[in-house]
Design a protein around this motif. Structure first.
Motif, PDB file in Angstrom:
ATOM      1  N   GLY A  76       0.847  -1.178   0.000  1.00 25.24           N
ATOM      2  CA  GLY A  76       0.000   0.000   0.000  1.00 25.24           C
ATOM      3  C   GLY A  76       0.888   1.234   0.000  1.00 25.24           C
ATOM      4  N   LYS A  77       0.309   2.386   0.342  1.00 25.95           N
ATOM      5  CA  LYS A  77       1.090   3.613   0.235  1.00 25.95           C
ATOM      6  C   LYS A  77       2.177   3.752   1.297  1.00 25.95           C
ATOM      7  CE  LYS A  77      -2.350   6.382   2.639  1.00 25.95           C
ATOM      8  NZ  LYS A  77      -3.318   7.428   2.560  1.00 25.95           N
ATOM      9  N   CYS A  78       2.059   3.094   2.455  1.00 26.38           N
ATOM     10  CA  CYS A  78       3.066   3.255   3.511  1.00 26.38           C
ATOM     11  C   CYS A  78       3.663   1.928   3.982  1.00 26.38           C
ATOM     12  CB  CYS A  78       2.465   3.991   4.703  1.00 26.38           C
ATOM     13  SG  CYS A  78       2.066   5.714   4.349  1.00 26.38           S
ATOM     14  N   THR A  79       3.448   0.862   3.250  1.00 23.96           N
ATOM     15  CA  THR A  79       3.961  -0.444   3.649  1.00 23.96           C
ATOM     16  C   THR A  79       5.467  -0.409   3.860  1.00 23.96           C
ATOM     17  OG1 THR A  79       2.200  -1.436   2.331  1.00 23.96           O
ATOM     18  CG2 THR A  79       3.970  -2.907   3.052  1.00 23.96           C
ATOM     19  N   TRP A  80       6.162   0.345   3.031  1.00 22.16           N
ATOM     20  CA  TRP A  80       7.625   0.421   3.084  1.00 22.16           C
ATOM     21  C   TRP A  80       8.138   0.929   4.434  1.00 22.16           C
ATOM     22  CZ3 TRP A  80       9.883   5.056   4.205  1.00 22.16           C
ATOM     23  CH2 TRP A  80       9.059   6.186   4.090  1.00 22.16           C
ATOM     24  N   ALA A  81       7.301   1.641   5.192  1.00 20.67           N
ATOM     25  CA  ALA A  81       7.743   2.309   6.414  1.00 20.67           C
ATOM     26  C   ALA A  81       7.515   1.499   7.692  1.00 20.67           C
ATOM     27  CB  ALA A  81       7.014   3.650   6.542  1.00 20.67           C
ATOM     28  N   ARG A 176       8.929   4.028  10.288  1.00 22.38           N
ATOM     29  CA  ARG A 176       9.383   5.280   9.693  1.00 22.38           C
ATOM     30  C   ARG A 176       8.152   6.130   9.377  1.00 22.38           C
ATOM     31  NH1 ARG A 176      14.353   2.592   6.373  1.00 22.38           N
ATOM     32  NH2 ARG A 176      15.425   1.980   8.265  1.00 22.38           N
ATOM     33  N   SER A 177       8.345   7.428   9.270  1.00 24.94           N
ATOM     34  CA  SER A 177       7.188   8.266   8.951  1.00 24.94           C
ATOM     35  C   SER A 177       6.948   8.217   7.442  1.00 24.94           C
ATOM     36  CB  SER A 177       7.402   9.697   9.431  1.00 24.94           C
ATOM     37  OG  SER A 177       8.578  10.229   8.872  1.00 24.94           O
TER      38      SER A 177
END
Length: 178
Positions: A76-81, A176-177
């Motif tokens: 999704g849009k923030c999975t990486w964080a 992470r933000s």
């Protein structure tokens, strides 16, 4: 005889829960593409109280990945964080004499907005100058046979591409933000 349904661990950011539920409903419940593992369990309640990350990693594998063979990271849009996504991928990629790694497949959810992939997934994708890599990332599937073929490929990678795994020991300590 139908295709083999692999046991799949789903890694995701909980803000994407609605899209994750729809993916599971469509491809596990209705179309029988895979057998899900690890969902519906509250991981944080059980293991987050420890500062020993090796212990946390072992518990992720023992409790949540134990009988899965492929890990799908729903992007999704923030999975990486998210630290737990990093930890789940790292635990999925562990290998040794008695531990076979999980296959690794990233799938972009409809809300994915090109913010990037979790770094550990990225490290296992094709880089410039390389001819192959361990993991794959795919667009959201429109057909069950496409997803089934991708899962089969990830399962096969456990033996025929395991030498390409890049799984550094360092891991996220905090989210992470985004």
């Amino acid at each position: 005889m139908g295709k083999i349904r692999h046991k799949v661990f789903i890694s995701y950011h909980h803000e994407d829960q609605e899209e994750v539920d729809q993916f599971i409903k469509t491809f596990d419940d209705e179309r029988d593409v895979f057998i899900r593992r690890g969902l519906g369990l509250s991981m944080e309640d059980d293991i987050v109280k420890s500062d020993d990350t090796d212990y946390v990693m072992r518990r992720i594998r023992e409790l949540y990945l134990k009988d899965s063979t492929v890990t799908i990271v729903l992007l999704g849009k923030c999975t990486w964080a998210r630290k737990y996504v990093d930890w789940e991928i790292q635990s999925s990629l562990r290998q040794g004499e008695t531990v076979t790694p999980n296959g690794l497949l990233g799938i972009k959810l409809p809300s994915y907005n090109n913010n990037g992939y979790p770094n550990r997934l990225n490290l296992n994708l094709l880089n410039e100058g390389e001819s192959d890599c361990y993991a794959r990332v795919k667009e959201y599937p429109s057909r069950k046979d496409s997803l089934s073929n991708w899962i089969d490929d990830a399962f096969d990678a456990r033996t025929n591409r395991k030498s390409l795994i890049n799984n550094p020991r360092d891991r996220f300590k905090n989210n992470r933000s985004c």
